[in-house]
Design an enzyme around this catalytic site. Structure first.
Site, mmCIF file in Angstrom:
data_model
loop_
_atom_site.group_PDB
_atom_site.id
_atom_site.type_symbol
_atom_site.label_atom_id
_atom_site.label_comp_id
_atom_site.label_asym_id
_atom_site.label_seq_id
_atom_site.Cartn_x
_atom_site.Cartn_y
_atom_site.Cartn_z
ATOM 1 N N HIS A 57 56.722 32.696 -26.302
ATOM 2 C CA HIS A 57 57.737 31.658 -27.254
ATOM 3 C C HIS A 57 56.777 30.476 -26.151
ATOM 4 O O HIS A 57 56.067 31.068 -25.509
ATOM 5 C CB HIS A 57 59.016 31.535 -27.929
ATOM 6 C CG HIS A 57 59.740 31.861 -26.400
ATOM 7 N ND1 HIS A 57 59.991 33.067 -25.183
ATOM 8 C CD2 HIS A 57 60.680 31.252 -26.137
ATOM 9 C CE1 HIS A 57 60.800 32.260 -24.558
ATOM 10 N NE2 HIS A 57 61.251 31.130 -24.288
ATOM 11 N N HIS A 59 58.701 28.117 -24.734
ATOM 12 C CA HIS A 59 58.961 26.985 -23.995
ATOM 13 C C HIS A 59 58.403 27.094 -22.833
ATOM 14 O O HIS A 59 57.518 28.310 -22.116
ATOM 15 C CB HIS A 59 60.441 28.035 -23.703
ATOM 16 C CG HIS A 59 61.498 27.337 -25.025
ATOM 17 N ND1 HIS A 59 62.166 28.102 -25.184
ATOM 18 C CD2 HIS A 59 61.821 26.971 -25.618
ATOM 19 C CE1 HIS A 59 62.878 28.002 -25.669
ATOM 20 N NE2 HIS A 59 62.721 26.543 -26.468
ATOM 21 N N ASP A 61 59.090 27.305 -19.461
ATOM 22 C CA ASP A 61 59.056 28.440 -18.817
ATOM 23 C C ASP A 61 58.545 29.944 -19.254
ATOM 24 O O ASP A 61 58.234 30.698 -18.423
ATOM 25 C CB ASP A 61 60.557 28.136 -17.768
ATOM 26 C CG ASP A 61 61.156 29.081 -19.394
ATOM 27 O OD1 ASP A 61 61.384 28.413 -20.554
ATOM 28 O OD2 ASP A 61 62.125 29.705 -18.948
ATOM 29 N N HIS A 62 57.570 29.293 -20.426
ATOM 30 C CA HIS A 62 56.864 30.687 -21.176
ATOM 31 C C HIS A 62 55.634 30.814 -20.749
ATOM 32 O O HIS A 62 54.453 31.669 -20.765
ATOM 33 C CB HIS A 62 57.643 31.686 -22.035
ATOM 34 C CG HIS A 62 58.926 31.787 -21.481
ATOM 35 N ND1 HIS A 62 59.204 33.408 -21.602
ATOM 36 C CD2 HIS A 62 59.444 31.213 -21.638
ATOM 37 C CE1 HIS A 62 60.472 32.589 -21.074
ATOM 38 N NE2 HIS A 62 61.257 31.990 -21.277
ATOM 39 N N HIS A 115 66.271 32.693 -30.396
ATOM 40 C CA HIS A 115 66.575 31.496 -29.881
ATOM 41 C C HIS A 115 65.228 30.330 -29.582
ATOM 42 O O HIS A 115 65.549 30.293 -29.591
ATOM 43 C CB HIS A 115 65.439 33.035 -28.110
ATOM 44 C CG HIS A 115 65.482 31.904 -27.232
ATOM 45 N ND1 HIS A 115 66.594 31.320 -26.075
ATOM 46 C CD2 HIS A 115 64.835 31.345 -26.509
ATOM 47 C CE1 HIS A 115 65.543 30.610 -25.574
ATOM 48 N NE2 HIS A 115 64.796 30.743 -25.538
ATOM 49 N N ASP A 134 62.776 35.173 -24.148
ATOM 50 C CA ASP A 134 64.220 35.843 -24.174
ATOM 51 C C ASP A 134 65.027 36.222 -24.999
ATOM 52 O O ASP A 134 65.992 34.940 -25.308
ATOM 53 C CB ASP A 134 64.336 34.207 -24.001
ATOM 54 C CG ASP A 134 63.312 33.325 -22.803
ATOM 55 O OD1 ASP A 134 63.610 33.974 -22.060
ATOM 56 O OD2 ASP A 134 63.708 31.901 -22.325
ATOM 57 N N HIS A 172 64.308 36.370 -17.514
ATOM 58 C CA HIS A 172 65.143 36.258 -16.946
ATOM 59 C C HIS A 172 66.231 37.022 -15.819
ATOM 60 O O HIS A 172 66.348 38.025 -16.048
ATOM 61 C CB HIS A 172 65.820 34.755 -17.174
ATOM 62 C CG HIS A 172 65.106 33.597 -17.569
ATOM 63 N ND1 HIS A 172 64.973 33.147 -16.576
ATOM 64 C CD2 HIS A 172 64.470 33.596 -19.234
ATOM 65 C CE1 HIS A 172 64.711 31.336 -17.514
ATOM 66 N NE2 HIS A 172 64.199 32.388 -18.847
HETATM 67 FE FE FE Z 1 63.188 31.034 -20.959
HETATM 68 ZN ZN ZN Z 2 63.304 30.463 -24.232
#
Ligand code: FE
Ligand code: ZN
Length: 256
Positions: A57, A59, A61-62, A115, A134, A172
């Protein structure tokens, strides 16, 4: 066919980065790009060249490392067709039910929105490996930033349908706090109690609790267990539809 090799390493505060490697074809993919410098270090350590990025996805941090890594390696970026506008540098768009071929290994793409809209998971069926991003965590699930409980429950049911001997690589290290929450909604679950102890031991030794086993998740993760009569009883929802039990569990976790 040799098995798909997975190399796992910590990134940022609590993310995991993954490199997967197909030896016969000398292909290496990063599953998401939480931190470009850590991915570079991992590539160097393994002596692998980055050929692909498989995003779950958009985001940061991805997908935050996508562009830097693509500039350096010219790798192919694969991502969700319904999230394509938000995946930096995307080259190939995939959607629910598609089979993405990575060398000798095939990943089934599962839309697991909730999410985010367009969040996907990659399931390497022959290798029994799931990259869940996530959507599903060890003892948890993603926060519903963009989707409804109905949508997330539909997504999680696709994961419940996968075989118990699937290894789940999530994005995570949230497991210890997830375990504390899980015990509040299903305190009677003895396998959960035992798992929580193992998790505490791993974390006090600074060891990862990821990956996990999908069968264990099905038996201990409250977000996969709205059908549990013990969980329903704790929530006071014994006659409620499963999606409502799931929604209440998610709401309680948001406020935990
Ligand atoms: Fe994440
Ligand atoms: Zn995420």
């Amino acid at each position: 066919m040799t098995a798909l090799t997975v190399h796992q390493f910590p990134c940022l505060g609590d993310n995991y980065g993954y490199l997967i490697h197909d030896e016969e074809n000398d292909l290496t993919a990063a599953i998401d790009t939480p931190e470009a410098s850590k991915i570079e270090e991992a590539l160097k350590e393994k002596g692998w060249k980055l050929t692909h990025i498989l995003n779950t996805h958009h985001h940061f941090d991805h997908a935050g490392g996508n562009e830097e890594l693509k500039r350096k390696w010219g790798c192919v970026i694969v991502g969700s067709k319904s999230d394509a506008a938000r995946i930096p540098g995307i080259d190939e768009q995939v959607g629910d039910g598609d089979i993405y071929t990575f060398g000798n290994h095939k990943a089934k793409v599962l839309d697991v929105s909730g999410h985010t809209q367009g969040h996907i998971a990659y399931y390497f069926e022959a290798d029994r490996i799931l990259f869940s991003g996530d959507a599903l965590f060890a003892l948890g699930c993603g926060r519903l930033f963009e989707g409804s409980p109905e949508q997330m429950w539909t997504s999680l049911q696709k994961l419940i349908a996968l075989p118990d001997d699937t290894t789940v690589y999530c994005a995570h290290e949230y497991t210890q706090s997830n375990a504390r929450f899980a015990l509040t909604v299903e305190p009677q679950n003895s396998e959960l109690q035992a798992r929580a102890k193992v998790i505490d031991d791993l974390r006090s030794a600074n060891k990862p609790t990821v990956p996990s086993n999908l069968g264990v998740e099905k038996r201990t993760n409250p977000f996969l267990r709205p059908m549990s009569s013990d969980l329903q009883e704790t929530l006071g929802m014994t006659a409620a539809p499963l999606v409502e039990v799931f929604a209440e569990t998610r709401l309680r976790k948001d406020n935990f």
